[in-house]
Scaffold this active site. Structure first.
Site, PDB file in Angstrom:
ATOM      1  N   LYS A 171      54.724  39.023  20.078  1.00 55.77           N
ATOM      2  CA  LYS A 171      54.546  37.578  20.289  1.00 55.77           C
ATOM      3  C   LYS A 171      55.159  36.788  19.135  1.00 55.77           C
ATOM      4  CE  LYS A 171      50.540  38.356  23.166  1.00 55.77           C
ATOM      5  NZ  LYS A 171      49.136  38.138  23.519  1.00 55.77           N
ATOM      6  N   GLN A 221      43.690  37.386  20.236  1.00 49.61           N
ATOM      7  CA  GLN A 221      44.051  38.626  20.935  1.00 49.61           C
ATOM      8  C   GLN A 221      42.799  39.407  21.323  1.00 49.61           C
ATOM      9  OE1 GLN A 221      47.225  39.234  21.728  1.00 49.61           O
ATOM     10  NE2 GLN A 221      46.919  41.235  22.638  1.00 49.61           N
ATOM     11  N   ASP A 274      46.332  30.866  26.607  1.00 46.23           N
ATOM     12  CA  ASP A 274      46.009  32.004  27.471  1.00 46.23           C
ATOM     13  C   ASP A 274      45.429  31.548  28.809  1.00 46.23           C
ATOM     14  OD1 ASP A 274      46.569  34.514  26.284  1.00 46.23           O
ATOM     15  OD2 ASP A 274      44.867  34.305  24.914  1.00 46.23           O
TER      16      ASP A 274
HETATM   17  N1  L34 Z   1      44.173  36.869  24.281  1.00 43.48           N
HETATM   18  N2  L34 Z   1      44.679  39.058  24.716  1.00 43.48           N
HETATM   19  C1  L34 Z   1      44.966  37.756  24.866  1.00 43.48           C
HETATM   20  N3  L34 Z   1      46.030  37.313  25.595  1.00 43.48           N
HETATM   21  C2  L34 Z   1      46.858  38.213  26.205  1.00 43.48           C
HETATM   22  O1  L34 Z   1      47.858  37.770  26.971  1.00 43.48           O
HETATM   23  C3  L34 Z   1      46.612  39.577  26.046  1.00 43.48           C
HETATM   24  N4  L34 Z   1      47.434  40.542  26.576  1.00 43.48           N
HETATM   25  C4  L34 Z   1      46.847  41.808  27.041  1.00 43.48           C
HETATM   26  C5  L34 Z   1      45.942  42.339  25.922  1.00 43.48           C
HETATM   27  N5  L34 Z   1      45.177  41.305  25.240  1.00 43.48           N
HETATM   28  C6  L34 Z   1      45.493  39.991  25.309  1.00 43.48           C
HETATM   29  C7  L34 Z   1      48.683  40.784  26.108  1.00 43.48           C
HETATM   30  O2  L34 Z   1      49.292  40.009  25.397  1.00 43.48           O
HETATM   31  C8  L34 Z   1      48.080  42.672  27.241  1.00 43.48           C
HETATM   32  N6  L34 Z   1      49.145  41.973  26.559  1.00 43.48           N
HETATM   33  C9  L34 Z   1      50.431  42.503  26.312  1.00 43.48           C
HETATM   34  C10 L34 Z   1      51.439  41.772  25.710  1.00 43.48           C
HETATM   35  C11 L34 Z   1      52.685  42.315  25.446  1.00 43.48           C
HETATM   36  C12 L34 Z   1      52.952  43.613  25.795  1.00 43.48           C
HETATM   37  C13 L34 Z   1      51.966  44.354  26.411  1.00 43.48           C
HETATM   38  C14 L34 Z   1      50.715  43.799  26.664  1.00 43.48           C
HETATM   39  C15 L34 Z   1      54.281  44.191  25.471  1.00 43.48           C
HETATM   40  O3  L34 Z   1      54.991  43.685  24.644  1.00 43.48           O
HETATM   41  N7  L34 Z   1      54.644  45.312  26.125  1.00 43.48           N
HETATM   42  C16 L34 Z   1      55.900  45.992  25.888  1.00 43.48           C
HETATM   43  C17 L34 Z   1      55.726  47.323  25.199  1.00 43.48           C
HETATM   44  C18 L34 Z   1      54.760  47.344  24.071  1.00 43.48           C
HETATM   45  C19 L34 Z   1      54.629  48.695  23.405  1.00 43.48           C
HETATM   46  O4  L34 Z   1      55.680  49.300  23.067  1.00 43.48           O
HETATM   47  O5  L34 Z   1      53.478  49.150  23.218  1.00 43.48           O
HETATM   48  C20 L34 Z   1      56.528  46.275  27.256  1.00 43.48           C
HETATM   49  O6  L34 Z   1      57.737  46.450  27.314  1.00 43.48           O
HETATM   50  O7  L34 Z   1      55.790  46.372  28.238  1.00 43.48           O
END
Ligand code: L34
Length: 258
Positions: free
Chosen positions: A31, A75, A98
């Site tokens: 983020k 988060q 959010d």
């Molecule tokens: N308050 N908490 C709050 N807001 C959110 O919107 C979230 N979420 C979920 C968990 N807790 C939260 C997220 O941001 C899940 N989530 C989230 C955000 C980004 C990614 C995954 C989950 C992400 O960047 N995923 C990458 C890979 C990450 C890795 O390598 O571990 C992807 O390509 O899917």
């Protein structure tokens, strides 16, 4: 961004992370990276796992009052001794990028909202940009969390889909999922959606973020076996996750305009 800044509009995002959950750390870093890439000011508040609920809420109150902060994101998940509901209630609804505050949840239900929750909004964007129109389609959401399943169903409904929400008590789950033209998996279990649960030609969106037994990141869908029978499918990583972050950027800019 330069255009906005020329008009004196400067989006700023405060991200709060409590404790040292490694997955949350990765997501928060992604983020912050996205903010830097597009020129949104961001600041991180990394608090120790022992932080009390009162201390966290006091920080949120400070951020609510700061003009240069347009969006506040705490988060999740939080350590067990902190009540998530109390924390989300403390965030000024106009800074709630959010869209987890009950005021914003209620606005979404009515269809008159300032923000959409990032993950379900990212899913809708993927569907739309792929030229798929949910209107009149069978849309099945597996999972009923406040963060994904419930708002996802509402957004598909707004897009005129015929929506079913499935969960752990659903009987004959695969019978229901096999009806889906659009199947959204938000269960939290690796390989939960197997190819026999998917109709030929369905659109499959994988919201899962799981680690398998080898520690590898994987979604809720058995991608290898499902991919050949569906019309479109999102991978993990590189699917819904990056879209969640893109929608957060959109909400942060929007918050600066409110
Ligand atoms: N308050 N908490 C709050 N807001 C959110 O919107 C979230 N979420 C979920 C968990 N807790 C939260 C997220 O941001 C899940 N989530 C989230 C955000 C980004 C990614 C995954 C989950 C992400 O960047 N995923 C990458 C890979 C990450 C890795 O390598 O571990 C992807 O390509 O899917």
């Amino acid at each position: 961004m330069a255009e906005l800044q020329g008009k004196g509009i400067n989006p700023g995002l405060a991200v709060i992370i409590v404790g040292d959950d490694p997955a949350s750390r990765v997501y928060v870093n992604n983020k912050k990276k996205a903010c830097a890439e597009i020129g949104i000011y961001s600041e991180e508040h990394a608090l120790p796992a022992e932080t009390t609920e009162a201390e966290l809420i006091s920080l949120i109150h400070t951020l609510n009052g700061r003009k240069e902060i347009s969006g506040i994101l705490c988060q999740l998940p939080l350590p067990k001794h902190i009540c998530e509901e109390n924390v989300l209630l403390a965030i000024d609804p106009k800074k709630d990028v959010d869209a987890f505050h009950p005021v914003n949840v209620g606005k979404i239900m009515i269809g008159d909202y300032d923000f959409l929750p990032c993950t379900p909004a990212g899913v809708m964007e993927l569907i739309k940009e792929s030229g798929i129109d949910p209107a009149g389609k069978e849309c099945v959401v597996v999972g009923r969390s406040n963060i994904v399943g419930k708002p996802q169903a509402m957004l598909l409904l707004h897009a005129h889909g015929t929506v079913t929400i499935c969960h752990s008590r659903t009987k004959n789950l695969s019978e229901v999922t096999r009806r889906a033209d659009i199947l959204v998996a938000a269960v939290g279990k690796a390989n939960f959606i197997t190819s026999d649960m998917v109709k030929d030609g369905a659109v499959v969106i994988d919201v899962g973020m799981n680690r398998n037994s080898e520690g590898k990141l994987c979604g809720d869908v058995d991608f290898e076996n499902v991919k050949d029978k569906c019309a479109a499918i999102t991978p993990v990583p590189g699917g819904v996750g990056p879209m969640t972050i893109a929608m957060l950027m959109k909400n942060t800019v929007r918050a600066a305009l409110l």
